[in-house]
Write an enzyme that holds these catalytic residues in place. Structure first.
Site, PDB file in Angstrom:
ATOM      1  N   ARG A   1      31.410  39.760  39.616  1.00  0.00           N
ATOM      2  CA  ARG A   1      30.236  38.953  39.984  1.00  0.00           C
ATOM      3  C   ARG A   1      29.754  39.433  41.352  1.00  0.00           C
ATOM      4  O   ARG A   1      30.349  39.103  42.370  1.00  0.00           O
ATOM      5  CB  ARG A   1      30.652  37.477  40.016  1.00  0.00           C
TER       6      ARG A   1
ATOM      7  N   CYS B   1      33.452  34.940  35.332  1.00  0.00           N
ATOM      8  CA  CYS B   1      32.476  36.014  35.108  1.00  0.00           C
ATOM      9  C   CYS B   1      32.027  36.082  33.646  1.00  0.00           C
ATOM     10  O   CYS B   1      31.440  37.068  33.219  1.00  0.00           O
ATOM     11  CB  CYS B   1      33.045  37.357  35.544  1.00  0.00           C
ATOM     12  N   GLY B   2      32.351  35.058  32.864  1.00  0.00           N
ATOM     13  CA  GLY B   2      31.802  34.969  31.512  1.00  0.00           C
ATOM     14  C   GLY B   2      32.555  35.733  30.446  1.00  0.00           C
ATOM     15  O   GLY B   2      31.946  36.229  29.499  1.00  0.00           O
TER      16      GLY B   2
ATOM     17  N   ASN C   1      22.983  40.149  26.994  1.00  0.00           N
ATOM     18  CA  ASN C   1      23.919  41.234  27.328  1.00  0.00           C
ATOM     19  C   ASN C   1      24.127  42.175  26.142  1.00  0.00           C
ATOM     20  O   ASN C   1      24.604  43.300  26.311  1.00  0.00           O
ATOM     21  CB  ASN C   1      25.260  40.657  27.795  1.00  0.00           C
TER      22      ASN C   1
ATOM     23  N   ARG D   1      40.639  22.269  30.804  1.00  0.00           N
ATOM     24  CA  ARG D   1      40.862  23.273  29.755  1.00  0.00           C
ATOM     25  C   ARG D   1      40.769  22.698  28.348  1.00  0.00           C
ATOM     26  O   ARG D   1      40.957  21.509  28.131  1.00  0.00           O
ATOM     27  CB  ARG D   1      42.267  23.872  29.930  1.00  0.00           C
TER      28      ARG D   1
ATOM     29  N   HIS E   1      44.177  42.179  30.988  1.00  0.00           N
ATOM     30  CA  HIS E   1      43.431  40.916  31.079  1.00  0.00           C
ATOM     31  C   HIS E   1      42.025  41.175  30.526  1.00  0.00           C
ATOM     32  O   HIS E   1      41.062  41.261  31.269  1.00  0.00           O
ATOM     33  CB  HIS E   1      43.396  40.498  32.568  1.00  0.00           C
TER      34      HIS E   1
ATOM     35  N   ASP F   1      40.855  36.875  26.084  1.00  0.00           N
ATOM     36  CA  ASP F   1      41.538  36.852  27.377  1.00  0.00           C
ATOM     37  C   ASP F   1      42.522  37.993  27.599  1.00  0.00           C
ATOM     38  O   ASP F   1      42.618  38.516  28.697  1.00  0.00           O
ATOM     39  CB  ASP F   1      42.273  35.514  27.534  1.00  0.00           C
TER      40      ASP F   1
ATOM     41  N   GLY G   1      49.263  24.532  32.067  1.00  0.00           N
ATOM     42  CA  GLY G   1      48.683  25.809  31.667  1.00  0.00           C
ATOM     43  C   GLY G   1      49.533  27.029  31.894  1.00  0.00           C
ATOM     44  O   GLY G   1      50.660  27.132  31.414  1.00  0.00           O
TER      45      GLY G   1
END
Length: 622
Positions: free
Chosen positions: A433, A277-278, A533, A402, A253, A302, A225
């Protein structure tokens, strides 16, 4: 432009379409150091991808999945010691130690180069050196930048084809003297003549090294990765953040999404969340029942590269691209319930790593379905059953397993995701979080307060017991492991970008802080999260449009209960009070923790941040 065989180095075999002498000379230098058996220049074609995958299947590195279940997809199982990023072996080797700052590992560049020269000498013996040219961002975009990775891993070559715009067209953009970021990667396991390879070669010694001034990346010992796909965190965040500092832009990020209202107006939002954290879930959000007519589209999940430029009306705005072309997502926890769009993206052309294999040649991981299959081959190649899992606690998939999937396959992909000009950003969102203290959503009153929120954000690293706060790991801007220079200077850079925008007469993007993870006295999440959300996102857009008044408090502006749309969700004013409330005592403790961060980052910390903290303390009355 070819070179003869010399000193045991194979012929470079430079293709006719590569017309960049500096690049060719560099490949020659690295080959002379690493001594590969042969050199292959990747062209990014489907034929090449299929051939490399077939070679890895033959070598036992990958298994082809059942084409009836997952067309053109593969499963790779890594060595159990090589499963994640290695933050403690990641170095920022700037000329001056203070430029790396206290949150990064630093070694003097000359000393590190000596170490690397020793490690890389002969490190590719018996292997193929792949020349992997890639563009981070749409080819030719004014926001994009080019890299070339030299790697002895075919796994890297095929993953880079999915994750970046990789192949022959990159050389057309490079021309004869275009700039590129040189990236060198080896698994660090040379093969002696006749030695049989292992399915996943790697080395217990690992180095992931960045030289910010020369924009170089060297990675030794890992095939996994972010340690090996050097376009991702190494280039797109660590090196790019230093480029942004020097050139006046941002490498973040962050996910990027588009939101279209029922009236057809589109907004773009960039959001930073630490891992777990989604982020991917939010990037691919599906609006819930009750918010019909709203649509969310995905630009990236990302990383965002953000540059200021003038729009059609002559106004300076921040424009963002997703520098990647694929998703390298965490599989466990992803399901049709939690992220329908991600699951739909994974139907074909995917490389899975460290997930479990089903008896019918498909994949499975924890959280994919409520009931696990009766039998699996786990990520370490061993038999796995629900009973054995109960007995031993062994997971079928590694927690950091992944998927690598092409972005274009995502059903919610934004039509502008590949636009070289990027999309204009209307708002930034930062979130962590936190089971207590931080409200569901707060809007910063100004840019400086927003930077303060982002600089001090954190996430709980342990599940908090009822009434007890978890250990909070500060993760400023969700960039702690990824900022390529001193974090205090990074805060100053954000403040400067805001000042420059304001001086140009621009309307700055609004900055919001969110927390989907508040818990009640029984330790249960109060806010339903996921698609719900969207209700918070809609309030943010109402704020952008000046249609919601909000309520000002110590920490900024939060919504009143009646300002959120509750159609289709039974959520009482009492429940809302639990997720939006501010506890003055908890905030006094929180601000004391902010002090710890500022003390650590004292060298170069912009005075505007302690000043913002003082104002918060005054509002708290202490």
């Amino acid at each position: 432009m070819n070179q003869p065989v010399m000193q045991g180095v194979p012929a470079l075999n430079v293709p006719d379409y590569v017309k960049h002498p500096r690049l060719v000379a560099w490949v020659g230098e690295v080959a002379a150091l690493t001594k590969p058996e042969r050199i292959v220049w990747c062209d990014g074609s489907q034929e090449e991808y299929d051939r490399l995958c077939a070679e890895m299947v033959a070598a036992g590195t990958m298994k082809q999945l059942n084409p009836a279940k997952r067309k053109n997809s593969y499963l790779a199982l890594s060595d159990p010691s090589d499963v994640a990023r290695v933050e403690d072996r990641t170095f920022i080797c700037s000329q001056k130690k203070e430029d790396a700052g206290p949150t990064n590992n630093w070694t003097a560049p000359a000393e590190m180069r000596q170490t690397l020269n020793g490690l890389f000498d002969g490190s590719m013996r018996g292997r193929t050196l792949y020349v992997v040219p890639f563009s981070m961002g749409p080819l030719g975009s004014p926001i994009a930048h080019i890299g070339v990775e030299l790697s002895d891993s075919p796994y890297v070559a095929v993953n880079m084809r999915i994750m970046t715009r990789m192949g022959r067209a990159v050389y057309d953009v490079l021309g004869t003297d275009g700039d590129f970021v040189p990236c060198v990667h080896t698994v660090g396991k040379p093969l002696a003549a006749g030695e049989k390879d292992v399915p996943w070669p790697c080395n217990p010694t690992k180095y992931i090294v960045h030289f910010p001034e020369t924009r170089e990346i060297w990675s030794f010992g890992s095939g996994y990765g972010g340690n090996a796909l050097l376009g991702k965190k190494c280039f797109a965040l660590r090196i790019a953040s230093t480029m942004g500092r020097d050139q006046g832009w941002l490498a973040e990020h962050m996910l990027i999404l588009g939101v279209t209202s029922p009236e057809g107006k589109t907004y773009h939002v960039a959001a930073a969340f630490p891992s777990a954290c989604g982020k991917t879930n939010f990037a691919m959000l599906i609006p819930p029942a009750g918010l019909n007519g709203w649509k969310v589209t995905t630009i990236g999940d990302d990383i965002a590269w953000i540059k200021p430029r003038q729009d059609a009306n002559g106004k300076t705005r921040l424009y963002a691209i997703n520098p990647e072309a694929g998703y390298f997502g965490v599989a466990p926890g992803t399901s049709e319930k939690t992220n329908f769009n991600a699951m739909a993206t994974l139907k074909e052309n995917v490389i899975f790593t460290n997930v479990a294999l089903t008896d019918d040649g498909d994949v499975w991981w924890e959280g994919m379905t409520d009931t696990p299959p009766a039998h699996l081959i786990d990520w370490q190649g061993q038999d796995w059953t629900p009973a054995s899992a109960k007995e031993t606690g062994r997971k079928a998939a590694h927690p950091n397993a992944r998927f690598t999937a092409p972005a274009a396959q995502c059903p919610s992909i934004d039509p502008e995701w590949d636009n070289p000009a990027g999309v204009p950003i209307d708002a930034f969102i930062f979130g962590g979080r936190r089971s207590t203290t931080v409200p569901l959503v707060t809007e910063a009153r100004d840019w400086t307060e927003g930077v303060y929120m982002a600089a001090t954000m954190g996430s709980e690293t342990t599940a908090a017991a009822a009434g007890q706060q978890g250990v909070v790991r500060r993760d400023p801007f969700a960039m702690l492991p990824f900022c390529g220079y001193n974090m205090a200077d990074y805060f100053a850079h954000w403040l400067k970008v805001g000042e420059k925008l304001a001086d140009s007469g621009a309307t700055l993007p609004k900055i919001f802080c969110v927390n989907w993870f508040r818990k009640d006295e029984n330790g249960k999440f109060v806010w339903p999260g996921f698609g719900e959300n969207m209700r918070v996102l809609k309030w943010m857009i109402d704020r952008i449009e000046g249609q919601a008044q909000g309520e000002e408090h110590v920490f900024g502006v939060s919504p009143r209960y009646e300002e959120l749309s509750w159609d289709g969700l039974d959520f009482t004013a009492e429940q809302f009070a639990k997720v939006i409330s501010l506890d003055a005592d908890a905030w006094k403790q929180e601000l004391a923790l902010h002090d710890e961060l500022f003390t650590k980052l004292a060298h170069g910390l912009p005075q505007a941040l302690p000043d913002a903290k003082t104002r918060l303390e005054e509002r708290l009355g202490g």
